[in-house]
Design an enzyme around this catalytic site. Structure first.
Site, PDB file in Angstrom:
ATOM      1  CG  ASP A   1      56.976  18.136   9.243  1.00 38.01           C
ATOM      2  OD1 ASP A   1      56.117  17.277   9.523  1.00 38.01           O
ATOM      3  OD2 ASP A   1      57.825  18.544  10.070  1.00 38.01           O
ATOM      4  CE  LYS A   2      59.632  25.399  13.985  1.00 43.95           C
ATOM      5  NZ  LYS A   2      58.968  25.946  15.181  1.00 43.95           N
TER       6      LYS A   2
ATOM      7  CB  SER B   1      51.778  15.561  19.121  1.00 42.59           C
ATOM      8  OG  SER B   1      52.958  14.785  19.062  1.00 42.59           O
TER       9      SER B   1
ATOM     10  CB  THR C   1      43.686  14.859  20.578  1.00 48.37           C
ATOM     11  OG1 THR C   1      43.726  14.011  21.715  1.00 48.37           O
ATOM     12  CG2 THR C   1      43.698  16.287  21.096  1.00 48.37           C
ATOM     13  CG  ASP C   2      41.098  10.793  23.045  1.00 48.54           C
ATOM     14  OD1 ASP C   2      42.174  11.414  23.134  1.00 48.54           O
ATOM     15  OD2 ASP C   2      41.003   9.568  23.321  1.00 48.54           O
ATOM     16  CD  GLU C   3      45.725  13.462  25.155  1.00 49.16           C
ATOM     17  OE1 GLU C   3      46.195  14.238  25.994  1.00 49.16           O
ATOM     18  OE2 GLU C   3      46.393  12.591  24.576  1.00 49.16           O
TER      19      GLU C   3
ATOM     20  CE1 TYR D   1      48.575  17.560  21.396  1.00 46.25           C
ATOM     21  CE2 TYR D   1      47.463  16.016  22.876  1.00 46.25           C
ATOM     22  CZ  TYR D   1      47.784  16.433  21.588  1.00 46.25           C
ATOM     23  OH  TYR D   1      47.310  15.738  20.502  1.00 46.25           O
TER      24      TYR D   1
ATOM     25  CB  SER E   1      47.630  24.064  22.724  1.00 47.81           C
ATOM     26  OG  SER E   1      48.061  22.725  22.550  1.00 47.81           O
ATOM     27  CE  LYS E   2      45.470  18.866  18.055  1.00 51.23           C
ATOM     28  NZ  LYS E   2      46.087  18.970  16.697  1.00 51.23           N
TER      29      LYS E   2
ATOM     30  CE1 TYR F   1      55.773   8.587  33.077  1.00 50.18           C
ATOM     31  CE2 TYR F   1      53.844   9.465  31.949  1.00 50.18           C
ATOM     32  CZ  TYR F   1      55.215   9.336  32.051  1.00 50.18           C
ATOM     33  OH  TYR F   1      56.009   9.969  31.125  1.00 50.18           O
TER      34      TYR F   1
ATOM     35  CG  ASN G   1      48.523   3.572  30.656  1.00 50.14           C
ATOM     36  OD1 ASN G   1      47.939   3.611  29.574  1.00 50.14           O
ATOM     37  ND2 ASN G   1      48.690   4.652  31.413  1.00 50.14           N
TER      38      ASN G   1
HETATM   39  P1  NAD Z   1      54.024  14.044  15.751  1.00 53.28           P
HETATM   40  O1  NAD Z   1      54.525  14.849  16.898  1.00 53.28           O
HETATM   41  O2  NAD Z   1      54.590  12.691  15.491  1.00 53.28           O
HETATM   42  O3  NAD Z   1      54.201  14.873  14.389  1.00 53.28           O
HETATM   43  C1  NAD Z   1      53.960  16.254  14.308  1.00 53.28           C
HETATM   44  C2  NAD Z   1      54.614  16.761  13.028  1.00 53.28           C
HETATM   45  O4  NAD Z   1      54.341  18.169  12.920  1.00 53.28           O
HETATM   46  C3  NAD Z   1      56.150  16.610  13.024  1.00 53.28           C
HETATM   47  O5  NAD Z   1      56.571  16.101  11.786  1.00 53.28           O
HETATM   48  C4  NAD Z   1      56.653  18.033  13.233  1.00 53.28           C
HETATM   49  O6  NAD Z   1      57.919  18.264  12.617  1.00 53.28           O
HETATM   50  C5  NAD Z   1      55.541  18.854  12.595  1.00 53.28           C
HETATM   51  N1  NAD Z   1      55.454  20.221  13.140  1.00 53.28           N
HETATM   52  C6  NAD Z   1      55.482  20.591  14.441  1.00 53.28           C
HETATM   53  N2  NAD Z   1      55.378  21.925  14.536  1.00 53.28           N
HETATM   54  C7  NAD Z   1      55.254  22.406  13.273  1.00 53.28           C
HETATM   55  C8  NAD Z   1      55.091  23.701  12.722  1.00 53.28           C
HETATM   56  N3  NAD Z   1      55.045  24.789  13.515  1.00 53.28           N
HETATM   57  N4  NAD Z   1      54.981  23.832  11.384  1.00 53.28           N
HETATM   58  C9  NAD Z   1      55.058  22.744  10.564  1.00 53.28           C
HETATM   59  N5  NAD Z   1      55.219  21.492  11.039  1.00 53.28           N
HETATM   60  C10 NAD Z   1      55.316  21.320  12.373  1.00 53.28           C
HETATM   61  O7  NAD Z   1      52.446  13.990  15.941  1.00 53.28           O
HETATM   62  P2  NAD Z   1      51.404  12.854  15.519  1.00 53.28           P
HETATM   63  O8  NAD Z   1      51.320  11.868  16.623  1.00 53.28           O
HETATM   64  O9  NAD Z   1      51.693  12.414  14.151  1.00 53.28           O
HETATM   65  O10 NAD Z   1      50.058  13.703  15.540  1.00 53.28           O
HETATM   66  C11 NAD Z   1      49.595  14.374  14.378  1.00 53.28           C
HETATM   67  C12 NAD Z   1      48.321  15.124  14.721  1.00 53.28           C
HETATM   68  O11 NAD Z   1      47.345  14.193  15.196  1.00 53.28           O
HETATM   69  C13 NAD Z   1      48.474  16.171  15.823  1.00 53.28           C
HETATM   70  O12 NAD Z   1      47.711  17.291  15.474  1.00 53.28           O
HETATM   71  C14 NAD Z   1      47.913  15.493  17.076  1.00 53.28           C
HETATM   72  O13 NAD Z   1      47.362  16.441  17.945  1.00 53.28           O
HETATM   73  C15 NAD Z   1      46.844  14.604  16.457  1.00 53.28           C
HETATM   74  N6  NAD Z   1      46.533  13.365  17.215  1.00 53.28           N
HETATM   75  C16 NAD Z   1      47.537  12.502  17.570  1.00 53.28           C
HETATM   76  C17 NAD Z   1      47.204  11.329  18.236  1.00 53.28           C
HETATM   77  C18 NAD Z   1      48.265  10.313  18.646  1.00 53.28           C
HETATM   78  O14 NAD Z   1      47.936   9.342  19.324  1.00 53.28           O
HETATM   79  N7  NAD Z   1      49.509  10.467  18.216  1.00 53.28           N
HETATM   80  C19 NAD Z   1      45.868  11.042  18.548  1.00 53.28           C
HETATM   81  C20 NAD Z   1      44.877  11.946  18.155  1.00 53.28           C
HETATM   82  C21 NAD Z   1      45.221  13.108  17.482  1.00 53.28           C
HETATM   83  P1  TYD Z   2      51.327   8.820  25.907  1.00 52.96           P
HETATM   84  O1  TYD Z   2      51.826   7.815  24.931  1.00 52.96           O
HETATM   85  O2  TYD Z   2      52.254   9.912  26.336  1.00 52.96           O
HETATM   86  O3  TYD Z   2      49.959   9.397  25.312  1.00 52.96           O
HETATM   87  P2  TYD Z   2      48.829  10.359  26.014  1.00 52.96           P
HETATM   88  O4  TYD Z   2      49.395  11.018  27.200  1.00 52.96           O
HETATM   89  O5  TYD Z   2      48.547  11.313  24.891  1.00 52.96           O
HETATM   90  O6  TYD Z   2      47.667   9.461  26.329  1.00 52.96           O
HETATM   91  O7  TYD Z   2      50.866   8.046  27.209  1.00 52.96           O
HETATM   92  C1  TYD Z   2      49.869   7.030  27.153  1.00 52.96           C
HETATM   93  C2  TYD Z   2      49.589   6.594  28.577  1.00 52.96           C
HETATM   94  O8  TYD Z   2      50.769   5.963  29.095  1.00 52.96           O
HETATM   95  C3  TYD Z   2      49.304   7.755  29.525  1.00 52.96           C
HETATM   96  O9  TYD Z   2      48.315   7.341  30.469  1.00 52.96           O
HETATM   97  C4  TYD Z   2      50.620   8.003  30.225  1.00 52.96           C
HETATM   98  C5  TYD Z   2      51.246   6.619  30.276  1.00 52.96           C
HETATM   99  N1  TYD Z   2      52.733   6.571  30.245  1.00 52.96           N
HETATM  100  C6  TYD Z   2      53.432   5.836  31.208  1.00 52.96           C
HETATM  101  O10 TYD Z   2      52.831   5.206  32.092  1.00 52.96           O
HETATM  102  N2  TYD Z   2      54.792   5.809  31.140  1.00 52.96           N
HETATM  103  C7  TYD Z   2      55.501   6.474  30.188  1.00 52.96           C
HETATM  104  O11 TYD Z   2      56.765   6.425  30.193  1.00 52.96           O
HETATM  105  C8  TYD Z   2      54.768   7.210  29.179  1.00 52.96           C
HETATM  106  C9  TYD Z   2      55.498   7.956  28.096  1.00 52.96           C
HETATM  107  C10 TYD Z   2      53.384   7.221  29.260  1.00 52.96           C
END
Ligand code: NAD
Ligand code: TYD
Length: 354
Positions: A34-35, A86, A135-137, A161, A164-165, A218, A260
């Protein structure tokens, strides 16, 4: 030979939950690369830091030399690739890091994985897996009556985002089709639970509600997300790693679509219940703010394939998961204090001031 998993991004929200879950449930060894960007936090992993089956390495997935050294030293049987930038809002303000890590970084990781995999004997080759967490996005936005996203839904990413995914998903797919790399991709809906960085909706709202700060919703608050408890996501990933068919993608979701505003209201009520002492309901703190540019209206996942083929279904209900999550954030003031210093405060001040 016992399993060694190279986990990328294991100090982030989902990665750290995955590592803690696997260390407890499996006998595998884990190397966490991890970075440690703003989103990475080693505190999450304190309980396993000195475990003989766990190793942490600070570094970038784009650093090919380092990745090569890790493959040579640890001889992993699998790579689980979480590392990414992310946060959608950050990708709107500054997409460059998203391209560098999510696209270029994944490419570098794939190249080194391919070289390492190519050097294995036939038995090890057949056993090796790379699991790419996505991700589903990538599928874009649904209308109110549209069926949920399935694995064959056309990609239509709308934010930097998501784009890029999507690019990283395509690279993983190509490495399977072109080189035979035994890669799997999971596309998951919005996660929630402990260790989520508090710039995302659910932790942000819990902490603001606790502190009596405005709750910035939002637009009209009617954007819909499909919420999954993070531990369920981690068991889904473990299931795909163990039983998934290389070259396949699996959609993971919570069967739990909610607007939301409903999420925010539930959080207000739970914080009122667990941290009483305010004269009025936290719902009064809800403030509608300027919408996110290009804000996707609705995400929903059709998670029938992973259930049908691999027998996975979420275990946690949203009611119990959100209760545990609110409780965790209220109980972990130290963790919150740690991650909400410096750069976090600057992000909040800039992002919500316009
Ligand atoms: P996060 O942002 O909490 O964690 C990302 C981690 O990656 C961090 O620890 C960061 O230090 C590390 N990182 C970033 N750039 C790096 C690099 N260049 N080299 C090495 N490490 C690096 O993200 P998360 O929410 O834990 O998501 C993890 C994965 O799951 C991501 O790929 C995201 O796209 C995917 N995902 C997240 C969600 C969600 O709801 N959070 C949903 C679906 C998929
Ligand atoms: P977020 O947690 O950023 O996840 P994602 O954009 O990946 O779905 O946001 C979840 C939902 O909540 C999204 O529709 C944006 C909304 N949102 C707000 O309404 N207010 C906020 O301050 C944030 C961070 C998100």
């Amino acid at each position: 030979m016992s399993d060694t998993i190279l986990v990328t991004g294991g100090a982030g929200f989902i990665g750290s939950n995955f590592i803690l879950q696997r260390m407890e449930a499996d006998s595998c060894a884990i190397v966490n690369l991890d970075k440690l960007t703003y989103a990475g936090n080693l505190r999450n992993l304190e309980s396993v830091a000195s475990h003989p089956r766990y190793e942490f390495v600070q570094g970038d997935i784009g650093d090919s030399r380092l990745i090569r050294q890790l493959f040579e030293k640890y001889r992993p049987t699998a790579v689980v690739h979480f590392a990414a930038e992310s946060h959608v809002d950050r990708s709107i303000r500054g997409p460059a890091d998203f391209i560098a890590t999510n696209i270029d970084g994944t490419f570098a990781l794939l190249e080194e994985t391919r070289a390492y995999w190519g050097s294995l004997d036939e038995r090890q080759k057949a056993r090796f897996r790379l699991l790419h967490v996505s991700t589903d996005e990538v599928y874009g936005s649904l209308g109110p009556g549209d069926p949920p996203f399935a694995e064959n839904t056309q990609y239509a990413p709308n934010s930097p985002y998501a784009a890029s995914k999507a690019a990283s998903d395509h690279l993983v797919r190509a490495y399977h089709h072109t080189y035979g790399l035994p890669a799997l991709t999971t596309n998951c809906s919005n996660n929630y639970g402990r260790f989520q960085f508090p710039e995302k909706l659910i932790p942000l709202m819990i902490l603001n509600a606790k502190e009596g700060k405005p709750l910035p919703v939002y637009g009209d608050g009617k954007n819909v997300r499909d919420w999954l408890y993070v531990e369920d996501h981690c068991t889904a990933i473990a299931t795909v790693l163990q039983k998934g068919r290389p070259g396949e993608t699996y959609n993971i979701g919570g069967w739990n679509e909610k607007p939301n505003i409903e999420i925010v209201q539930m959080i207000c009520d739970l914080v009122d219940e667990m941290a009483p002492g305010r004269a009025s309901s936290r719902r009064e703190l809800i403030t509608f703010v300027k919408d996110r540019p290009g804000h996707d209206r609705r995400y929903a996942m059709d998670a029938r394939k992973i259930e049908r083929e691999l027998g996975w279904r979420p275990k946690e209900t949203f009611e119990s998961g959100i209760r545990k999550t609110v409780h965790w954030y209220l109980e972990h003031e130290d963790w919150v204090r740690d991650v909400t210093s410096g750069s976090y405060r600057q992000w909040i001040a800039t992002h919500y001031s316009v």
